[in-house]
Design a protein around this motif. Sequence first.
Motif, PDB file in Angstrom:
ATOM      1  N   ALA A  55      31.088 -22.459  -4.002  1.00 45.50           N
ATOM      2  CA  ALA A  55      31.218 -23.277  -2.792  1.00 45.50           C
ATOM      3  C   ALA A  55      30.300 -24.492  -2.860  1.00 45.50           C
ATOM      4  O   ALA A  55      30.679 -25.603  -2.465  1.00 45.50           O
ATOM      5  CB  ALA A  55      30.887 -22.439  -1.557  1.00 45.50           C
ATOM      6  N   ARG A  56      29.099 -24.308  -3.380  1.00 45.37           N
ATOM      7  CA  ARG A  56      28.149 -25.416  -3.512  1.00 45.37           C
ATOM      8  C   ARG A  56      28.686 -26.477  -4.472  1.00 45.37           C
ATOM      9  O   ARG A  56      28.597 -27.678  -4.206  1.00 45.37           O
ATOM     10  CB  ARG A  56      26.810 -24.882  -4.024  1.00 45.37           C
ATOM     11  CG  ARG A  56      25.696 -25.925  -4.073  1.00 45.37           C
ATOM     12  CD  ARG A  56      24.463 -25.355  -4.750  1.00 45.37           C
ATOM     13  NE  ARG A  56      24.051 -24.089  -4.163  1.00 45.37           N
ATOM     14  CZ  ARG A  56      23.154 -23.272  -4.728  1.00 45.37           C
ATOM     15  NH1 ARG A  56      22.600 -23.606  -5.885  1.00 45.37           N
ATOM     16  NH2 ARG A  56      22.822 -22.145  -4.132  1.00 45.37           N
ATOM     17  N   ILE A  57      29.276 -26.025  -5.578  1.00 49.50           N
ATOM     18  CA  ILE A  57      29.806 -26.971  -6.567  1.00 49.50           C
ATOM     19  C   ILE A  57      31.011 -27.716  -6.001  1.00 49.50           C
ATOM     20  O   ILE A  57      31.159 -28.933  -6.205  1.00 49.50           O
ATOM     21  CB  ILE A  57      30.176 -26.239  -7.865  1.00 49.50           C
ATOM     22  CG1 ILE A  57      28.925 -25.627  -8.508  1.00 49.50           C
ATOM     23  CG2 ILE A  57      30.849 -27.191  -8.855  1.00 49.50           C
ATOM     24  CD1 ILE A  57      29.214 -24.694  -9.662  1.00 49.50           C
ATOM     25  N   ILE A  58      31.872 -27.005  -5.287  1.00 45.41           N
ATOM     26  CA  ILE A  58      33.032 -27.653  -4.670  1.00 45.41           C
ATOM     27  C   ILE A  58      32.586 -28.719  -3.672  1.00 45.41           C
ATOM     28  O   ILE A  58      33.155 -29.818  -3.598  1.00 45.41           O
ATOM     29  CB  ILE A  58      33.935 -26.607  -3.976  1.00 45.41           C
ATOM     30  CG1 ILE A  58      34.793 -25.875  -5.017  1.00 45.41           C
ATOM     31  CG2 ILE A  58      34.836 -27.254  -2.940  1.00 45.41           C
ATOM     32  CD1 ILE A  58      35.913 -26.708  -5.608  1.00 45.41           C
ATOM     33  N   THR A  59      31.539 -28.421  -2.923  1.00 44.37           N
ATOM     34  CA  THR A  59      30.999 -29.400  -1.975  1.00 44.37           C
ATOM     35  C   THR A  59      30.509 -30.639  -2.710  1.00 44.37           C
ATOM     36  O   THR A  59      30.770 -31.780  -2.295  1.00 44.37           O
ATOM     37  CB  THR A  59      29.854 -28.779  -1.159  1.00 44.37           C
ATOM     38  OG1 THR A  59      30.370 -27.684  -0.390  1.00 44.37           O
ATOM     39  CG2 THR A  59      29.239 -29.808  -0.216  1.00 44.37           C
ATOM     40  N   ASP A  60      29.784 -30.437  -3.810  1.00 40.15           N
ATOM     41  CA  ASP A  60      29.308 -31.568  -4.616  1.00 40.15           C
ATOM     42  C   ASP A  60      30.479 -32.376  -5.172  1.00 40.15           C
ATOM     43  O   ASP A  60      30.435 -33.613  -5.229  1.00 40.15           O
ATOM     44  CB  ASP A  60      28.445 -31.065  -5.778  1.00 40.15           C
ATOM     45  CG  ASP A  60      27.113 -30.480  -5.306  1.00 40.15           C
ATOM     46  OD1 ASP A  60      26.716 -30.768  -4.161  1.00 40.15           O
ATOM     47  OD2 ASP A  60      26.483 -29.749  -6.098  1.00 40.15           O
ATOM     48  N   MET A  61      31.529 -31.679  -5.599  1.00 40.28           N
ATOM     49  CA  MET A  61      32.695 -32.343  -6.161  1.00 40.28           C
ATOM     50  C   MET A  61      33.391 -33.202  -5.101  1.00 40.28           C
ATOM     51  O   MET A  61      33.786 -34.343  -5.375  1.00 40.28           O
ATOM     52  CB  MET A  61      33.658 -31.289  -6.710  1.00 40.28           C
ATOM     53  CG  MET A  61      34.737 -31.829  -7.633  1.00 40.28           C
ATOM     54  SD  MET A  61      35.829 -30.507  -8.241  1.00 40.28           S
ATOM     55  CE  MET A  61      34.664 -29.512  -9.176  1.00 40.28           C
ATOM     56  N   ARG A  62      33.523 -32.648  -3.908  1.00 42.52           N
ATOM     57  CA  ARG A  62      34.149 -33.402  -2.814  1.00 42.52           C
ATOM     58  C   ARG A  62      33.345 -34.655  -2.488  1.00 42.52           C
ATOM     59  O   ARG A  62      33.910 -35.734  -2.276  1.00 42.52           O
ATOM     60  CB  ARG A  62      34.256 -32.514  -1.572  1.00 42.52           C
ATOM     61  CG  ARG A  62      35.314 -31.425  -1.648  1.00 42.52           C
ATOM     62  CD  ARG A  62      35.173 -30.472  -0.488  1.00 42.52           C
ATOM     63  NE  ARG A  62      36.184 -29.419  -0.486  1.00 42.52           N
ATOM     64  CZ  ARG A  62      36.025 -28.227   0.090  1.00 42.52           C
ATOM     65  NH1 ARG A  62      34.891 -27.945   0.719  1.00 42.52           N
ATOM     66  NH2 ARG A  62      36.995 -27.342   0.037  1.00 42.52           N
ATOM     67  N   ALA A  91      34.584 -38.465  -2.833  1.00 46.38           N
ATOM     68  CA  ALA A  91      34.631 -39.342  -1.659  1.00 46.38           C
ATOM     69  C   ALA A  91      33.867 -40.636  -1.889  1.00 46.38           C
ATOM     70  O   ALA A  91      34.229 -41.690  -1.353  1.00 46.38           O
ATOM     71  CB  ALA A  91      34.067 -38.605  -0.442  1.00 46.38           C
ATOM     72  N   GLU A  92      32.811 -40.567  -2.708  1.00 44.01           N
ATOM     73  CA  GLU A  92      31.970 -41.735  -2.968  1.00 44.01           C
ATOM     74  C   GLU A  92      32.322 -42.428  -4.283  1.00 44.01           C
ATOM     75  O   GLU A  92      31.592 -43.316  -4.732  1.00 44.01           O
ATOM     76  CB  GLU A  92      30.499 -41.309  -2.980  1.00 44.01           C
ATOM     77  CG  GLU A  92      30.033 -40.766  -1.627  1.00 44.01           C
ATOM     78  CD  GLU A  92      28.619 -40.210  -1.661  1.00 44.01           C
ATOM     79  OE1 GLU A  92      27.979 -40.264  -2.748  1.00 44.01           O
ATOM     80  OE2 GLU A  92      28.148 -39.725  -0.613  1.00 44.01           O
ATOM     81  N   SER A  93      33.437 -42.010  -4.886  1.00 46.64           N
ATOM     82  CA  SER A  93      33.927 -42.621  -6.129  1.00 46.64           C
ATOM     83  C   SER A  93      32.879 -42.593  -7.242  1.00 46.64           C
ATOM     84  O   SER A  93      32.735 -43.538  -8.016  1.00 46.64           O
ATOM     85  CB  SER A  93      34.378 -44.073  -5.877  1.00 46.64           C
ATOM     86  OG  SER A  93      35.432 -44.097  -4.938  1.00 46.64           O
ATOM     87  N   ARG A  94      32.139 -41.497  -7.339  1.00 44.87           N
ATOM     88  CA  ARG A  94      31.172 -41.315  -8.414  1.00 44.87           C
ATOM     89  C   ARG A  94      31.831 -40.468  -9.506  1.00 44.87           C
ATOM     90  O   ARG A  94      31.656 -39.253  -9.565  1.00 44.87           O
ATOM     91  CB  ARG A  94      29.899 -40.655  -7.880  1.00 44.87           C
ATOM     92  CG  ARG A  94      29.081 -41.555  -6.949  1.00 44.87           C
ATOM     93  CD  ARG A  94      27.783 -40.904  -6.505  1.00 44.87           C
ATOM     94  NE  ARG A  94      27.971 -39.926  -5.436  1.00 44.87           N
ATOM     95  CZ  ARG A  94      27.853 -38.620  -5.570  1.00 44.87           C
ATOM     96  NH1 ARG A  94      27.541 -38.101  -6.763  1.00 44.87           N
ATOM     97  NH2 ARG A  94      28.035 -37.809  -4.544  1.00 44.87           N
ATOM     98  N   ALA A  95      32.610 -41.139 -10.359  1.00 42.55           N
ATOM     99  CA  ALA A  95      33.434 -40.444 -11.341  1.00 42.55           C
ATOM    100  C   ALA A  95      32.608 -39.586 -12.302  1.00 42.55           C
ATOM    101  O   ALA A  95      32.996 -38.459 -12.631  1.00 42.55           O
ATOM    102  CB  ALA A  95      34.275 -41.446 -12.135  1.00 42.55           C
ATOM    103  N   GLY A 136      44.086 -41.795 -13.655  1.00 41.06           N
ATOM    104  CA  GLY A 136      44.441 -41.260 -12.351  1.00 41.06           C
ATOM    105  C   GLY A 136      44.086 -39.805 -12.132  1.00 41.06           C
ATOM    106  O   GLY A 136      44.352 -39.242 -11.072  1.00 41.06           O
ATOM    107  N   LEU A 137      43.480 -39.167 -13.134  1.00 38.47           N
ATOM    108  CA  LEU A 137      43.173 -37.744 -13.014  1.00 38.47           C
ATOM    109  C   LEU A 137      42.084 -37.474 -11.993  1.00 38.47           C
ATOM    110  O   LEU A 137      41.928 -36.349 -11.537  1.00 38.47           O
ATOM    111  CB  LEU A 137      42.760 -37.186 -14.385  1.00 38.47           C
ATOM    112  CG  LEU A 137      42.658 -35.665 -14.497  1.00 38.47           C
ATOM    113  CD1 LEU A 137      43.965 -35.007 -14.124  1.00 38.47           C
ATOM    114  CD2 LEU A 137      42.239 -35.256 -15.891  1.00 38.47           C
ATOM    115  N   SER A 138      41.312 -38.495 -11.600  1.00 30.45           N
ATOM    116  CA  SER A 138      40.226 -38.275 -10.656  1.00 30.45           C
ATOM    117  C   SER A 138      40.701 -38.350  -9.209  1.00 30.45           C
ATOM    118  O   SER A 138      39.896 -38.350  -8.292  1.00 30.45           O
ATOM    119  CB  SER A 138      39.117 -39.318 -10.880  1.00 30.45           C
ATOM    120  OG  SER A 138      39.638 -40.623 -10.686  1.00 30.45           O
ATOM    121  N   GLY A 139      42.001 -38.416  -9.002  1.00 27.68           N
ATOM    122  CA  GLY A 139      42.551 -38.534  -7.660  1.00 27.68           C
ATOM    123  C   GLY A 139      42.499 -37.243  -6.879  1.00 27.68           C
ATOM    124  O   GLY A 139      41.947 -36.217  -7.314  1.00 27.68           O
TER     125      GLY A 139
END
Length: 276
Positions: free
Chosen positions: A132-139, A143-147, A196-199
Motif C-alpha cells: 500500500a505504501r509503494i502504491i501510494t508513492d507510485m500514485r 500525479a507529479e509527472s516524476r517518471a 506512453g507506458l507511464s500513463g
Amino acid sequence: MDEASLFSGISHGRTADEVVRQIEGMILDGVLRDGDRLPGERDLAESFDVSRPILREALKLLEARGLVRSQHGGGTFVADIVGQVFSEPLTALISRHPRATRDYLDYRRELEGMTAELAALRATEADKALLARIITDMRQAHAESRAEDEMRADVEFHNAIGEAAHNIILLHTLRACYRLLSEGIVLNRQAVFDNGLSGAALLAQHEAIFDAIVAGDAAAAKQAAQDHIDFVRRAVDEAEQAGERGRVARLRLLQRDAQAAAVGRTGKRELEPKGQ
C-alpha cells in the motif's frame, strides 16, 4: 525499529555458528538485502548476546562464504549475491542481443503470475501495508509527472510482491530478474515510458494487482499480473516499431538531402541509369 533489534539473542551455547545461521536466514529470507550495512560490532554483539571474539569469528565465516563484505573503517555490508544469479558473461551476452527482451518478458509473465497468485494466498498484514505504501508513492509520482520515481516504485512494487509470496527461490530469482531491468540490460524502460507506458493504464494495472492481493483473490492476482506483462510486451513492440520507422525515415531524409546537394553541384539530377 532500531536496526540492531532485527537480531535476537543466541541461546544455543552462544557459538559463532548460531550467529552465522541467524544472519544467513535473514539474507535468505530477503530481510537483509544487497548493500545493507550491519550494525556496528558492539551493538551487534549485544543484540546476539555474544562476545566480540565470537561475533568476529561469525563475520569471518560469512565473509568466507561470500555473504558479507567488510570495508576497512567502514563497517560490514551484505554482499551482492543477487548479481551472481546471472553471470557477467551471460548478462553481457543478453545485452548484445535485443531478441532476448521477448524471452525476458515471456519468462516474467509466467513467473509474476505465479508470484502474485502466491502473494494473494500468503501476504501478511505487514506485506499488504508495504504494498500500500509503494502504491501510494507510485500514485504521487505519477500525479507529479516524476517518471524516474515512478519507474523506481514500479520495480520496488514487484519486489514487494515477491516478498509477499513467501517463497525464497522466487524471491531471489525475481530480484535477479529486476536487476537486469533496473540496469537497462534487457529493456530500455525510458524509451517504453516515453511511448506512453507511464500513463494511467500502467498505474491502473498495478492497482489491480494490489487490490487482488489485498482481497486474497489468487486467480484475479495471477490474471492481473499477466495482463500487466502483456501490456508491457505490446508497448515494447510498439516502441521498437516506432524506432525502426524513425530510423528508416531518417535514412530516407539523408538520401534526399544528398541528392539535393548533388543537383546543386551539377545543375541536373540523374534519375535513372541510361538504358543499354
